[in-house]
Design an enzyme around this catalytic site. Sequence first.
Site, PDB file in Angstrom:
ATOM      1  N   THR A   1       0.823  -1.212   0.000  1.00 51.90           N
ATOM      2  CA  THR A   1       0.000   0.000   0.000  1.00 51.90           C
ATOM      3  C   THR A   1       0.855   1.260   0.000  1.00 51.90           C
ATOM      4  O   THR A   1       1.962   1.268   0.564  1.00 51.90           O
ATOM      5  CB  THR A   1      -0.884   0.018   1.262  1.00 51.90           C
TER       6      THR A   1
ATOM      7  N   TYR B   1      -1.825   0.323   9.989  1.00 47.80           N
ATOM      8  CA  TYR B   1      -2.085  -0.398   8.731  1.00 47.80           C
ATOM      9  C   TYR B   1      -0.844  -0.349   7.836  1.00 47.80           C
ATOM     10  O   TYR B   1      -0.333  -1.388   7.389  1.00 47.80           O
ATOM     11  CB  TYR B   1      -3.290   0.223   8.015  1.00 47.80           C
TER      12      TYR B   1
END
Length: 331
Positions: free
Chosen positions: A118, A142
């Site tokens: 990501t 995250y």
Amino acid sequence: MKNILVTGGAGYIGSHVVKQLGEAKNYNITVIDNLSTGNNDAILYGNLIQEDLSDFDKIEKIFKNNKFDAIIHFAASIVVPESVENPLKYYLNNTINTTNLINLCVKYNVNKFIFSSTAAVYGDAKEIPVKETTETNPINPYGMSKLMSEKVLKDAAIAHDNFKFVILRYFNVAGADVKGRIGQSFPNATHLIKVAAQTVLGQRDHLNIFGDDFDTPDGTGIRDYIHVDDLANAHLIALEYLENNDSDIFNCGYGHGFSVKEVIDVMKKVSGNDFKVVTAPRRAGDSAQLISNNQKILNKMNWTPRYDDLELICKTALDWERKLDLKKEVV
Ligand code: UDP
């Protein structure tokens, strides 16, 4: 035929990859998914094994009983604000489960690993657009859980000669299958374009703009929105790439961004619906801007985007949301 294991293949991005693998006709596809956020109907090709990656013994049995040529690993928790509130869920679900999969790949000679990473690994990026070499500095659990998984992959590839990886760092994935077969089904959506589509359909009273005082031209956050089928295609190209190339990392984005306000305007335009918008405080863990430099994937992997069009992205997302809405009414 190549045997491909897809974890999280019932989920949003995974199901688009499974669809493209199935359409390519030269892959046997095995999906592992716990169906916690994914949906059985989304798996258009291959076989589903319903299992949770945290059950290490059961996952090992799957590796023992099959000979996979490659793994594409999606299964993960992906909501930034949730990761701030519940970081341990993210380190367990993302980093620990990925480490176990890498361990099994090494043990059972599955030598190609395509990993969903990501743009959140860059945090408040030191340069925009962001290159793969830009310093990583996640500002939420995250992003950190994914960066830690990347590190495990890199170390495993150094220690084990045959083991290779492609890390794909996704920017903001949105939109749905242009034929309307699959899309993002998870009900408690937090991602902007899906939330906007739900607001168009009256499922939400209004859309919150989380912060209009960022250091950007209109004050709202800027992101590089990539259509899910362009992103899915990068995974198929990555599989081919690893046949003749070494491990590498690629940004997946279009190389340009849109602000929250611009996305709202486009959604209003394609829907013909002037929904209510409210300015709200910033969300914890949000960066002002994330835009990819995508030269590397364009040049080294021969990836050719086909859907670089925010109107099309918003329209396919909205069409999909309408379909989900109709299904609800039928039930
Ligand atoms: N955003 C917003 N309202 C929403 C959802 C998101 O203003 O209801 C903003 C968010 O602050 C960020 C951008 O839209 O600037 C993209 O957020 P999203 O959650 O879609 O993806 P993220 O970049 O957090 O992975």
